[in-house]
Design a protein around this motif. Structure first.
Motif, mmCIF file in Angstrom:
data_model
loop_
_atom_site.group_PDB
_atom_site.id
_atom_site.type_symbol
_atom_site.label_atom_id
_atom_site.label_comp_id
_atom_site.label_asym_id
_atom_site.label_seq_id
_atom_site.Cartn_x
_atom_site.Cartn_y
_atom_site.Cartn_z
ATOM 1 N N ARG A 60 1.038 -1.030 -0.052
ATOM 2 C CA ARG A 60 -0.136 0.252 -0.291
ATOM 3 C C ARG A 60 0.581 1.320 0.265
ATOM 4 N N ARG A 61 1.738 1.123 1.204
ATOM 5 C CA ARG A 61 3.037 2.639 1.035
ATOM 6 C C ARG A 61 3.923 2.559 -0.534
ATOM 7 N N ARG A 62 4.175 1.723 -1.111
ATOM 8 C CA ARG A 62 4.311 1.595 -2.397
ATOM 9 C C ARG A 62 3.318 2.406 -3.531
ATOM 10 N N ALA A 63 2.675 1.837 -3.336
ATOM 11 C CA ALA A 63 0.913 1.972 -4.303
ATOM 12 C C ALA A 63 1.202 3.730 -3.643
ATOM 13 N N ALA A 64 1.197 4.468 -2.924
ATOM 14 C CA ALA A 64 0.796 5.544 -2.690
ATOM 15 C C ALA A 64 2.225 6.066 -3.205
ATOM 16 N N ASP A 65 3.401 6.470 -2.803
ATOM 17 C CA ASP A 65 4.565 7.041 -2.962
ATOM 18 C C ASP A 65 4.169 6.817 -4.622
#
Length: 304
Positions: A299-304
């Protein structure tokens, strides 16, 4: 304690000290009274001290025996925990996993993780209590609590497995009402929706990429006490608000909402797994937290 027989002798001595009788200790251990008596005598020879005082009616520890027994209890508990943890680590996750999580993060992130977990481990079932209040782990008999934000109790057994950003968001139309005003002070000129579930919903500290910090105090045109309710009001075009990234990621991706003042950031928070006090964690708990950690990284990779 290089000789493994030492651990047995400690267990025999502890049983006698706790029951006050060689006979009762033998019954507890499932061995003969003669073995218990012999092994305790051998232990006393090895430590060079009298640990038990024997009378016709009762056996009681000496002063040295009481001090030794206190240490023995710790040793035996550690040994039991070590064997239990070894057995757990070799076993596949099974049984009922009971957890609690905040409503917004629970619905947005934890529920999909539970679905994936029970699909991957058919021997597991799950129950989750959704609450924006921090439910007590022991009273609720929970295996695990997910806490979002800033932990205030440092005595908790906790593991941070993720983080979230707070974003000032609004519809394109509402964001457009800022016009050419590009600093945090401009937010006061448009309606703001306050999330009263937060500790301080009207005071916000913004920071620029250059390191400039600016605090703003806003006035609420609407005040709501649930994050999802705030999101719905923002979607309806009632005003701007600050929401966690995991609640608005889909809206930002589709353009339904915009990240307002993207050059200014708000404080980020942590996402923690909080555990009841225990020597070891069951396989089902470790497996679920590992799965949730992996999904949070994605999720963090997608948000970044």
């Amino acid at each position: 304690m290089s000789d493994p027989r030492h651990l047995n002798r400690i267990a025999y001595f502890a049983a006698v000290a706790e029951t006050g009788s060689f006979t009762a200790a033998a019954e507890r251990l499932g061995i003969t009274k003669a073995v218990v008596s012999q092994q305790v005598a051998r232990l006393e020879e090895e430590v060079g001290a009298t640990l038990l005082v024997r009378t016709t009616r009762k056996v009681r520890p000496t002063e040295a025996g009481m001090a030794f027994h206190r240490r023995c209890v710790v040793i035996l508990r550690e040994a039991d925990d070590a064997f239990a943890e070894l057995a757990e680590s070799a076993a596949a996750p099974s049984g009922l996993l009971r957890l609690t999580a905040p409503f917004d993060y629970g619905v947005s992130v934890v529920v999909p993780a539970i679905a994936a977990f029970t699909a991957a481990h058919p021997a597991c079932r799950a129950e989750m209590a959704l609450s924006d209040q921090s439910l007590d782990l022991l009273t609720g008999n929970f295996d695990l609590a997910i806490r979002v934000g800033w932990l205030t109790d440092t005595s908790l057994q906790a593991r941070q497995f993720g983080s979230f950003r707070q974003l000032l968001v609004g519809t394109p139309e509402m964001a457009g009402r800022l016009g050419n005003r590009v600093g945090p002070d401009a937010v006061a000129a448009v309606p703001f929706i306050a999330n009263t579930a937060l500790r301080d919903p009207l005071n916000w500290q913004f920071a620029s990429a250059a390191g400039e910090r600016r605090g703003v105090t806003l006035r609420a045109s609407i005040a709501l006490d649930a994050t999802f309710a705030v999101r719905e009001a923002v979607r309806a075009g009632a005003g701007l608000s600050v929401l966690p990234d995991y609640c608005v990621s889909d809206d930002l991706a589709t353009g339904r909402l915009l990240h307002v003042l993207p050059d200014w950031s708000l404080p980020s928070g942590g996402i923690h797994a909080v555990f009841p006090t225990a020597r070891f964690r069951p396989t089902k708990v470790r497996a679920f937290v590992d799965l949730l950690t992996g999904r949070e990284r994605q999720r963090r990779r997608a948000a970044d």
